[in-house]
Write a protein that holds these residues in place. Structure first.
Motif, mmCIF file in Angstrom:
data_model
loop_
_atom_site.group_PDB
_atom_site.id
_atom_site.type_symbol
_atom_site.label_atom_id
_atom_site.label_comp_id
_atom_site.label_asym_id
_atom_site.label_seq_id
_atom_site.Cartn_x
_atom_site.Cartn_y
_atom_site.Cartn_z
ATOM 1 N N ALA A 115 46.090 49.715 48.187
ATOM 2 C CA ALA A 115 46.101 50.137 46.786
ATOM 3 C C ALA A 115 47.500 50.487 46.292
ATOM 4 C CB ALA A 115 45.178 51.342 46.606
ATOM 5 N N VAL A 116 48.446 50.736 47.216
ATOM 6 C CA VAL A 116 49.790 51.150 46.807
ATOM 7 C C VAL A 116 50.848 50.172 47.319
ATOM 8 C CG1 VAL A 116 49.129 53.579 46.677
ATOM 9 C CG2 VAL A 116 50.054 52.671 48.816
ATOM 10 N N ALA A 117 50.434 48.987 47.772
ATOM 11 C CA ALA A 117 51.358 48.004 48.343
ATOM 12 C C ALA A 117 51.544 46.830 47.392
ATOM 13 C CB ALA A 117 50.836 47.513 49.687
ATOM 14 N N ALA A 118 52.646 46.125 47.572
ATOM 15 C CA ALA A 118 52.932 44.949 46.755
ATOM 16 C C ALA A 118 52.086 43.754 47.167
ATOM 17 C CB ALA A 118 54.412 44.593 46.856
ATOM 18 N N GLN A 119 51.701 43.695 48.436
ATOM 19 C CA GLN A 119 50.979 42.540 48.945
ATOM 20 C C GLN A 119 50.093 42.967 50.111
ATOM 21 O OE1 GLN A 119 53.631 39.324 49.850
ATOM 22 N NE2 GLN A 119 52.019 37.909 50.507
ATOM 23 N N VAL A 120 48.961 42.304 50.270
ATOM 24 C CA VAL A 120 48.029 42.589 51.372
ATOM 25 C C VAL A 120 47.586 41.272 51.989
ATOM 26 C CG1 VAL A 120 45.829 43.622 52.050
ATOM 27 C CG2 VAL A 120 47.196 44.687 50.235
ATOM 28 N N THR A 121 47.643 41.205 53.301
ATOM 29 C CA THR A 121 47.043 40.102 54.039
ATOM 30 C C THR A 121 45.864 40.653 54.829
ATOM 31 O OG1 THR A 121 49.056 38.771 54.264
ATOM 32 C CG2 THR A 121 47.350 38.457 55.937
ATOM 33 N N ARG A 122 44.694 40.062 54.612
ATOM 34 C CA ARG A 122 43.525 40.449 55.392
ATOM 35 C C ARG A 122 43.307 39.393 56.464
ATOM 36 N NH1 ARG A 122 37.066 40.990 53.833
ATOM 37 N NH2 ARG A 122 36.480 41.996 55.814
#
Length: 361
Positions: free
Chosen positions: A46-53
């Motif tokens: 929620a507070v990151a520029a990018q997420v990899t799942r």
């Protein structure tokens, strides 16, 4: 080591609350964060520029993740070492792979302490019921049987008080990679959280005292009320372990105060729950300090501005947030988790006091 400049992307393996607070600290220094986590909607996302799942063993996803990052760190130690080692071949990973390998295995950790001349509880490797019987014969009872990996907050362990309970305890842990530790009657549990920079400089926030409920950290009192000898011993032990690991980043060392000596319980190669008080009561928080260290920036001051008592909010305790916000000396930190389950850390509160005026235990 060349510093990673602001504007670059920091990769964080793991998406829990520690990753969330690291990402917030990184943003204040001008960095972007890319979270890599296997679960959907991780708190850090929620507070990151990018997420990899993706799974931690997904090498293709890890390669794409690495290509986007200037440096990678991890927010917890229960990550397979092999894929992280492959990651380190293309992008700096700090703390290093050796720190991850040793600290995620309780047996390797105890042996590493031995090599550094640092005392721990007596221990034996256990791979079978017969080896457990031998450990009981050598260490005596009671003892604590633990999984070598993946245990936290009291999970993956069993106290054995009677020999006839040994077989059931061994079966319940469902592993042939265990460690038996002699039971220690300690006065209190302490921890030291420190940071070591790429240049070898060490900055420590000093020993704190921890209180647990149901095997989960409940409160941390900063500072711990210790005489100079024990305080110096705690600092020396933690620094020796950081130096031996050639560590870069924030390291936590948990200790048993046995009155006349200190024993190492375990290490955590990351920012740590018992360091959360630094967010409001120190010049530099553990989260900012970790970002500084892994990016090759100068470490900040760890000077304590005031005394503090950190209290975890477990499960439904998070519902007390309105009352906590009304306390004049309280600083509330919530983790953005959707569901409050029993035993789940939902946030914490730091209660601040003038120097020397925190409640005494």
């Amino acid at each position: 080591m060349q510093a990673v400049p602001p504007g670059a992307t920091i990769g964080i393996l793991g998406g829990g609350q520690l990753g969330r607070m690291l990402a917030l600290a990184a943003a204040r220094l001008g960095y972007r964060c890319h979270i890599y986590a296997p679960e959907a909607d991780p708190p850090a996302g929620a507070v990151a520029a990018q997420v990899t799942r993706a799974d931690f063993t997904d090498r293709a996803a890890l390669a794409r993740f690495a290509a986007s990052c200037a440096v990678v760190t991890y927010e917890f130690e229960n990550i397979p070492v092999a894929p992280v080692a492959e990651l380190a071949a293309t992008v700096p990973v700090r703390p290093g792979i050796e720190a991850l390998r040793i600290t995620q295995d309780r047996l390797l950790e105890k042996r590493f302490c031995q090599q550094r001349g640092i005392a721990t509880a007596p221990f034996r490797a256990v791979g079978s019921a017969a080896e457990l019987d031998q450990a009981i014969a050598e260490l005596g009872l009671p003892l604590v049987l633990k999984t070598r990996r993946m245990g936290y907050d009291g999970k993956g362990q069993a106290k054995i008080a009677k020999a006839e309970a040994a077989a059931a305890a061994f079966a319940a842990l469902r592993s042939d990679e265990l460690i038996a530790e002699g039971f220690i009657g300690f006065r209190r549990e302490l921890s030291v959280v420190l940071a070591r920079g790429a240049d070898g400089r060490i900055v420590s926030w000093g020993p704190v005292q921890n209180i647990h409920r149901n095997h989960i950290l409940w409160r941390t009192y900063a500072p711990a009320r210790l005489d100079d000898r024990l305080r110096n011993d705690a600092e020396r032990i933690a620094a020796s372990l950081a130096e031996g690991l050639e560590y870069v980043g924030v390291l936590a060392v948990e200790l048993f105060d046995c009155g006349d000596r200190l024993l190492v319980n375990e290490m955590a190669p990351r920012v740590h729950n018992s360091g959360h008080w630094t967010m409001d009561a120190a010049v530099t928080s553990q989260f900012e300090q970790h970002i500084r260290a892994i990016c090759g920036l100068p470490l900040g001051s760890a000077e304590r501005l005031c005394d503090a008592v950190m209290e975890n909010l477990i499960g439904d305790e998070v519902k007390t947030w309105p009352a906590l916000l009304a306390e004049p000396n309280a600083k509330l930190h919530l983790y953005g988790k959707a569901e409050a389950r029993p035993g789940r850390k939902m946030g914490h509160v730091n209660r601040l006091y003038p120097l020397g005026q925190a409640p005494q235990l």
